[in-house]
Design an enzyme around this catalytic site. Sequence first.
Site, short mmCIF file in Angstrom:
data_model
loop_
_atom_site.label_atom_id
_atom_site.label_comp_id
_atom_site.label_asym_id
_atom_site.label_seq_id
_atom_site.Cartn_x
_atom_site.Cartn_y
_atom_site.Cartn_z
CE LYS A 131 48.17 29.44 46.17
NZ LYS A 131 48.30 30.71 47.07
CE1 TYR A 158 51.49 31.34 50.22
CE2 TYR A 158 51.21 31.87 52.44
CZ TYR A 158 50.69 31.29 51.19
OH TYR A 158 49.80 30.47 51.20
CB SER A 205 47.61 28.82 49.98
OG SER A 205 47.33 29.77 49.34
CB VAL A 250 44.50 33.05 53.89
CG1 VAL A 250 45.75 33.53 53.48
CG2 VAL A 250 43.54 32.82 52.82
CE1 TYR A 308 45.16 29.76 43.72
CE2 TYR A 308 43.52 31.52 43.86
CZ TYR A 308 44.83 30.94 44.39
OH TYR A 308 45.38 31.30 45.33
N1 GLN Z 1 42.62 31.98 47.85
C1 GLN Z 1 43.69 32.75 48.34
C2 GLN Z 1 44.05 33.83 47.60
O1 GLN Z 1 44.35 33.55 46.39
C3 GLN Z 1 44.58 31.95 48.88
C4 GLN Z 1 45.84 32.61 49.74
C5 GLN Z 1 46.49 31.86 50.87
O2 GLN Z 1 45.62 31.03 51.27
N2 GLN Z 1 47.61 32.31 51.03
O3 GLN Z 1 44.33 34.76 48.20
#
Ligand code: GLN
Length: 304
Positions: free
Chosen positions: A66, A240, A63, A258, A188
């Site tokens: 992003k 988050y 993430s 993650v 994505y």
């Molecule tokens: N690729 C992961 C997902 O879409 C990214 C989530 C994350 O890093 N929080 O679940």
Amino acid sequence: MDYQQILEEISHHVRPMFGKGRVADYIPALAGVPGSKFGMALHTLDGGFFHVGDAEERFSIQSMSKVFALNLAISQIGDDLWKRVGREPSGNAFNSLVQLEHENGIPRNPMINAGALVVSDVLLSRFGDARQTLLDYMRFLSASQDVVFDTGVAQSELEHGYRNLALASFLKSHGNLENEPEAVLDLYCHQCALAMSCDELARAAYHLANGGVSAEPRETILTLSQAKRVNAVMMTCGLYDAVGEFAYRVGLPGKSGVGGGIMAVMPGEYSVAVWSPELDAYGNSMVGGAALEHLTTLTGRSVF
Ligand code: GLN
């Protein structure tokens, strides 16, 4: 400030925490990463560069991508992006479906999965080869031609990404995707599967600490105002539903993934990236958060 000494002290401080979190296993390709990895890299705006541990080892940025995708979308369509995605903290898990339904297909912010899918959709519509554009962008920002997509991770997530497919389909049903959900998901999952090291990530985030201007070669990646705003979105949405705790403990705009990475910036001073794969219940690196907390404590500096 002796940053090298500080990083070494941090790496020593966090040792007792290993084994307390859990490596992400909902993306099978991530499950095998050893939990005991730890790396940290810091770039000061005046060109200083410091690192410890496994800072040169590449891992899945997940993430954290992003932020970079948001940068690209903002430089393409500017404030029009905010017609399709909000910029308020979600207070919900990064992959929550519930809020999207309540809010009629307008994701709360671009740092949760639903919002990032809208950003991916913007990139797909604007660039002939959005995947390659994003890869070139990351290679430029990190000054490393070795940044690649880990196709094994991308494939693994594509095969198991039913939740994200549900989010994309829901966005499409609300008319908030221009492209087909499968195509958006493909981009994505590839952006999440970028493999980068802490060294490369700290360098890639440099412009966010430097008013939008990259390290050598000096280029305007974002205007000063855009850089402030991307940092504001990281500060309020980057971790988050644990973003308040991160602001309280660390006090820097940051973004987690993650794969166990967290990058953060101290505007005007430095950019930093840390990696340790064991996560807490919110999906944020447990040791990474503690390491950044030590950093702002030991330096005595945060945005507050
Ligand atoms: N690729 C992961 C997902 O879409 C990214 C989530 C994350 O890093 N929080 O679940």
